[in-house]
Scaffold this active site. Structure first.
Site, PDB file in Angstrom:
ATOM      1  N   ALA A  29       6.956 -36.934 -25.563  1.00  0.00           N
ATOM      2  CA  ALA A  29       6.913 -35.484 -25.660  1.00  0.00           C
ATOM      3  C   ALA A  29       6.553 -34.937 -26.978  1.00  0.00           C
ATOM      4  O   ALA A  29       7.548 -35.520 -27.766  1.00  0.00           O
ATOM      5  CB  ALA A  29       8.253 -34.895 -24.898  1.00  0.00           C
ATOM      6  N   PRO A  30       6.157 -33.640 -27.119  1.00  0.00           N
ATOM      7  CA  PRO A  30       5.488 -33.018 -26.386  1.00  0.00           C
ATOM      8  C   PRO A  30       4.056 -33.234 -25.749  1.00  0.00           C
ATOM      9  O   PRO A  30       3.399 -32.542 -24.684  1.00  0.00           O
ATOM     10  CB  PRO A  30       5.238 -31.727 -27.034  1.00  0.00           C
ATOM     11  CG  PRO A  30       5.079 -32.042 -28.590  1.00  0.00           C
ATOM     12  CD  PRO A  30       6.074 -33.426 -28.599  1.00  0.00           C
ATOM     13  N   CYS A  81       7.253 -40.251 -37.967  1.00  0.00           N
ATOM     14  CA  CYS A  81       7.016 -39.119 -39.080  1.00  0.00           C
ATOM     15  C   CYS A  81       7.809 -39.365 -40.127  1.00  0.00           C
ATOM     16  O   CYS A  81       8.436 -38.271 -40.404  1.00  0.00           O
ATOM     17  CB  CYS A  81       6.788 -37.833 -38.500  1.00  0.00           C
ATOM     18  SG  CYS A  81       8.242 -37.324 -37.560  1.00  0.00           S
TER      19      CYS A  81
HETATM   20  N1  SAM Z   1       4.619 -38.737 -29.383  1.00  0.00           N
HETATM   21  C1  SAM Z   1       5.166 -37.305 -29.098  1.00  0.00           C
HETATM   22  C2  SAM Z   1       3.860 -36.546 -29.396  1.00  0.00           C
HETATM   23  O1  SAM Z   1       2.859 -37.096 -30.174  1.00  0.00           O
HETATM   24  O2  SAM Z   1       3.817 -35.446 -29.118  1.00  0.00           O
HETATM   25  C3  SAM Z   1       6.130 -37.140 -30.354  1.00  0.00           C
HETATM   26  C4  SAM Z   1       7.328 -37.848 -29.929  1.00  0.00           C
HETATM   27  S1  SAM Z   1       8.866 -37.441 -30.909  1.00  0.00           S
HETATM   28  C5  SAM Z   1       8.412 -38.332 -32.398  1.00  0.00           C
HETATM   29  C6  SAM Z   1       9.885 -38.670 -29.901  1.00  0.00           C
HETATM   30  C7  SAM Z   1      10.398 -38.288 -28.729  1.00  0.00           C
HETATM   31  O3  SAM Z   1      10.966 -39.539 -27.983  1.00  0.00           O
HETATM   32  C8  SAM Z   1      11.261 -36.988 -28.673  1.00  0.00           C
HETATM   33  O4  SAM Z   1      10.667 -36.141 -27.627  1.00  0.00           O
HETATM   34  C9  SAM Z   1      12.483 -37.731 -27.753  1.00  0.00           C
HETATM   35  O5  SAM Z   1      13.218 -36.665 -26.994  1.00  0.00           O
HETATM   36  C10 SAM Z   1      12.094 -38.734 -27.351  1.00  0.00           C
HETATM   37  N2  SAM Z   1      12.896 -39.943 -27.137  1.00  0.00           N
HETATM   38  C11 SAM Z   1      14.026 -40.395 -28.056  1.00  0.00           C
HETATM   39  N3  SAM Z   1      14.594 -41.706 -27.402  1.00  0.00           N
HETATM   40  C12 SAM Z   1      14.034 -41.779 -26.422  1.00  0.00           C
HETATM   41  C13 SAM Z   1      13.969 -43.059 -25.415  1.00  0.00           C
HETATM   42  N4  SAM Z   1      14.909 -43.744 -25.757  1.00  0.00           N
HETATM   43  N5  SAM Z   1      13.336 -42.887 -24.467  1.00  0.00           N
HETATM   44  C14 SAM Z   1      12.387 -41.962 -24.320  1.00  0.00           C
HETATM   45  N6  SAM Z   1      12.167 -41.039 -24.982  1.00  0.00           N
HETATM   46  C15 SAM Z   1      12.591 -40.961 -26.231  1.00  0.00           C
END
Ligand code: SAM
Length: 302
Positions: A119-120, A238
């Site tokens: 997400a997103p 990031c």
């Molecule tokens: N890849 C996304 C994009 O390009 O739109 C951005 C991702 S953001 C850096 C990291 C995301 O990983 C967050 O939405 C967070 O809630 C989720 N997250 C964190 N730990 C996680 C886990 N153990 N399993 C799945 N999602 C996780």
């Protein structure tokens, strides 16, 4: 070091890079970052997108390493989100750095792709666009509200072969297996700090960094169990901190049956880069166009 940079972050940057490069990063934190977007060929090709923007007086310029990416001139994000082409998913606002991992992932039609922290959905939908909806994508997101946002974006972008799972990727069954994996890991956000924007400063302290790096390590170990032997994945953050980047990769590769694959960065010469401790990985330096970002390609050995 610029006085607005959070003290703990400033200390880590100087330790890792020395004063001069740390100052360059701080200057990137101060810069007013350009609005950037990508055309979404699942809804509108780049020519159509560009014409729709220009018809509203919005000028764009191209990006050398990705034909669908555009730099917007003289318009803010809200001017883009008000457009019909945005509303129908023909363009997606995304930072340039964040477009790099899906491009380097190189997913192919017919492959089974896992996006472990989705997400997103900028990168999930970009993978769908790059493969013309011909890869099967499983997009996992642990946070319920963010998973709903991901579903919404997937639908609006016309990414028709994406299965969204509101799960913690650490709990995925090891019996699953994927041809390609993107782990865009949760991180401190040390690459995305914008000093003019108090919401972007993050919480930089040792306790938070320890928690984040533990999660990154566990997720990367999990990714390597889910990746088919002989196949490749991307680990990205990031962040510009080695603690979250090279150190995680090194630590996990020591345990697992995997190796770093040097990135082919032909065409990426204009991307501002920071020194890395693992040759063949990429760390983007924040500036007026780019957020700080780290990308590594990893192959599970056969
Ligand atoms: N890849 C996304 C994009 O390009 O739109 C951005 C991702 S953001 C850096 C990291 C995301 O990983 C967050 O939405 C967070 O809630 C989720 N997250 C964190 N730990 C996680 C886990 N153990 N399993 C799945 N999602 C996780």
């Amino acid at each position: 070091m610029h006085e607005g940079v959070p003290a703990y972050l400033a200390q880590l940057l100087v330790q890792q890079y020395g004063e001069e490069i740390a100052e360059r990063i701080a200057a990137g934190y101060e810069a007013q970052r350009a609005v950037t977007l990508r055309a979404n060929p699942l809804k509108a090709d780049r020519q159509e997108a560009r014409l729709a923007l220009e018809a509203q007086g919005i000028e764009v310029s191209p990006v050398s390493w990705y034909d669908d990416a555009m730099i917007v001139h003289g318009a803010r994000e809200d001017a883009i989100t008000a457009l019909e082409i945005y509303e129908r998913g023909g363009v997606y606002l995304q930072s340039l750095s964040s477009m790099i991992p899906p491009v380097l992932l190189g997913a192919k039609p017919g492959e089974n792709v896992l996006d472990m922290a989705a997400a997103p959905g900028g990168k999930t939908t970009q993978i769908a666009a790059l493969t013309g909806n011909r890869a099967m994508i499983t997009a996992c997101e642990m946070n319920k509200i963010r998973a709903d946002r991901l579903r919404y974006n997937v639908q609006r972008q016309g990414a028709s072969r994406v299965t969204v799972m509101n799960v913690d990727s650490r709990s995925l069954d090891d019996l699953f297996s994927f041809d390609r994996i993107l782990l865009d890991a949760p991180c401190s956000g040390s690459g995305t700090v914008q000093l003019g924007n108090p919401r972007s400063k993050g919480q930089f302290n040792k306790a938070n960094l320890d928690k984040t790096t533990k999660m990154q390590e566990t997720l990367l170990l999990k990714a390597l169990r889910l990746l088919r032997p002989g196949c490749e994945m991307i680990y990205s953050t990031c962040s510009v901190l080695a603690q979250e980047n090279e150190n995680i990769v090194t630590k996990v590769l020591k345990k697992g049956n995997a190796e770093v694959v040097p990135l082919d960065l032909t065409g990426f010469e204009s991307v501002p880069q920071l020194p890395v401790t693992i040759p063949g990985t990429l760390c983007v330096c924040p500036d007026e166009l780019y957020e700080g970002f780290f990308v590594a390609k990893i192959r599970r050995k056969k």
